[in-house]
Scaffold this active site. Structure first.
Site, PDB file in Angstrom:
ATOM      1  N   ASP A 284      10.922   2.479   6.399  1.00 14.31           N
ATOM      2  CA  ASP A 284      10.490   1.100   6.596  1.00 14.31           C
ATOM      3  C   ASP A 284      11.538   0.385   7.432  1.00 14.31           C
ATOM      4  OD1 ASP A 284       8.213  -0.770   5.293  1.00 14.31           O
ATOM      5  OD2 ASP A 284      10.015  -1.961   5.658  1.00 14.31           O
TER       6      ASP A 284
ATOM      7  N   GLU B 215     -13.158   2.642  16.952  1.00 21.82           N
ATOM      8  CA  GLU B 215     -14.158   2.141  16.000  1.00 21.82           C
ATOM      9  C   GLU B 215     -14.990   1.044  16.661  1.00 21.82           C
ATOM     10  OE1 GLU B 215     -12.775   1.022  12.092  1.00 21.82           O
ATOM     11  OE2 GLU B 215     -11.123   2.443  12.202  1.00 21.82           O
TER      12      GLU B 215
ATOM     13  N   HIS C  71     -13.617   4.091   7.481  1.00 18.41           N
ATOM     14  CA  HIS C  71     -12.828   2.879   7.241  1.00 18.41           C
ATOM     15  C   HIS C  71     -13.232   2.198   5.931  1.00 18.41           C
ATOM     16  CE1 HIS C  71     -10.415  -0.458   9.494  1.00 18.41           C
ATOM     17  NE2 HIS C  71     -10.088  -0.390   8.216  1.00 18.41           N
ATOM     18  N   ILE C  72     -13.056   2.935   4.837  1.00 20.94           N
ATOM     19  CA  ILE C  72     -13.491   2.444   3.529  1.00 20.94           C
ATOM     20  C   ILE C  72     -12.330   2.326   2.547  1.00 20.94           C
ATOM     21  CG2 ILE C  72     -15.855   3.282   3.742  1.00 20.94           C
ATOM     22  CD1 ILE C  72     -14.967   5.728   1.992  1.00 20.94           C
ATOM     23  N   GLY C  73     -11.094   2.215   3.059  1.00 21.32           N
ATOM     24  CA  GLY C  73      -9.938   2.188   2.173  1.00 21.32           C
ATOM     25  C   GLY C  73     -10.024   1.154   1.080  1.00 21.32           C
ATOM     26  N   ALA C  74     -10.489  -0.042   1.401  1.00 19.27           N
ATOM     27  CA  ALA C  74     -10.561  -1.127   0.419  1.00 19.27           C
ATOM     28  C   ALA C  74     -11.937  -1.245  -0.226  1.00 19.27           C
ATOM     29  CB  ALA C  74     -10.198  -2.451   1.086  1.00 19.27           C
TER      30      ALA C  74
ATOM     31  N   ASP D 144      -9.212   7.705   7.958  1.00 21.65           N
ATOM     32  CA  ASP D 144     -10.134   6.644   7.553  1.00 21.65           C
ATOM     33  C   ASP D 144     -10.311   5.625   8.673  1.00 21.65           C
ATOM     34  OD1 ASP D 144     -11.761   5.268   5.563  1.00 21.65           O
ATOM     35  OD2 ASP D 144     -10.149   3.771   5.451  1.00 21.65           O
TER      36      ASP D 144
ATOM     37  N   ILE E 103       0.838  -1.202   0.000  1.00 24.86           N
ATOM     38  CA  ILE E 103       0.000   0.000   0.000  1.00 24.86           C
ATOM     39  C   ILE E 103       0.869   1.247   0.000  1.00 24.86           C
ATOM     40  CG2 ILE E 103      -1.759   1.295   1.256  1.00 24.86           C
ATOM     41  CD1 ILE E 103      -2.829  -1.367   2.305  1.00 24.86           C
TER      42      ILE E 103
END
Length: 315
Positions: A174, A271, A289-292, A266, A155
């Site tokens: 990273d 939650e 929470h609609i990333g996917a 998001d 991602i």
């Protein structure tokens, strides 16, 4: 063999499984009833809503596989399940581009004040148009700015590619060594390698005009009180990874002080009941929470998940 798709599955995935000889039940069973009913199935698929913890695993010895439609598996006790001989699979590649596009929906939203304009125009647009125009007149462009990407997995890299395509510079952090360039594909055929730079986390905080987070929540926020002090004044933050990665209370302070120009969220600490102060803050762009949650991503997730379950259960 019976599979419970407790949080749903795309029709394409359901069709693939049924053509392979599996019975697929998409009827949702509430969390509190799963321990009693899950033994009627050989496998379960979940998204982020259903939790598959140790107690449920112990109560359902019939389960041979757990499938997660998506990336993060923090709603599953993965190692414990595998220690019991249960296969655990997920679909890390299927939703990467959808999440990356949502990051830029929030970024573009933020630099042009769209989230606040869309709140105020319906109620003030015909009586206070000039004042609103003045209030939203100090937008900035993303081109030429630096995006810091925290977490450079699938991602994170997709997010970086969109940034590069918009003419941004990209630095990233990273835990593992990463690439010095990413390949962008234009019009399906033209490919261009564009440099990106791996830096330390503190270097990223100091250099970035905008920051996008793509890491799991571990034991503490990635950006908390001490880290906010390291950020550029007027930075924009986007979190489409997991709630808790940004300390929400410190974020509110940073927004109120102007240290952070805007945030795009998001995901949230509590939650499905986010803090009211977060939901009503005039400098936060919000999605649930609609990333996917794109049609294309759900099709890819369904196809990938079906293939993994067929491979696993037919061994």
């Amino acid at each position: 063999m019976r599979i419970l798709a407790n949080d749903g599955i795309d029709p394409i995935g359901k069709k693939i499984l049924e053509e392979a000889g599996f019975e697929v039940d998409t009827q949702h069973i509430p969390q509190e009833e799963l321990a009693d009913k899950l033994n009627a199935y050989d496998a379960i698929t979940v998204r982020s809503a259903t939790k598959v913890r140790q107690a449920l695993i112990d109560a359902c010895p019939n389960i041979k596989a757990i499938g997660r439609g998506g990336v993060g598996m923090d709603n599953i006790d993965v190692e414990y399940a595998r220690s019991k001989g249960i296969a655990v699979v997920n679909t890390p590649a299927a939703s990467s581009h959808s999440v990356a596009e949502l990051v830029f929906a929030h970024l573009l939203n933020g630099v042009r004040f769209l989230f606040d304009a869309n709140r105020k125009m319906p109620v003030e647009g015909n009586t206070n148009f000039g004042a609103l125009k003045k209030a939203y007149a100090a937008g900035v462009e993303l081109q030429g700015k630096t995006l810091g990407v925290v977490g450079f997995g699938r991602i994170g890299r997709e997010t970086a590619k969109i940034a590069l395509g918009l003419g941004m510079d990209v630095v990233y952090y990273d835990l593992f060594a990463g690439p010095a360039a990413l390949t962008l594909t234009f019009s399906g055929a033209v490919q261009v390698d564009i440099p990106v730079k791996q830096v330390t986390l503190n270097e990223l905080f100091a250099a970035s005009d905008f920051i996008s987070l793509h890491v799991p929540f571990l034991d503490k926020p990635v950006i908390g009180k001490d880290e906010f002090a390291l950020l550029k004044d007027g930075v924009g933050l986007v979190n489409a990874s997991r709630g808790g990665v940004i300390d929400e209370l410190e974020l509110l302070k940073a927004l109120d002080s102007g240290k952070v120009a805007f945030a795009g969220l998001d995901v949230f600490d509590a939650e499905p009941n986010p803090r009211a102060e977060i939901l009503t803050h005039p400098r936060i762009s919000l999605t649930p929470h609609i990333g996917a949650a794109t049609n294309e991503a759900q099709e890819r997730i369904g196809e990938e998940l079906a293939g993994l379950l067929i491979e696993t259960l037919k061994k």
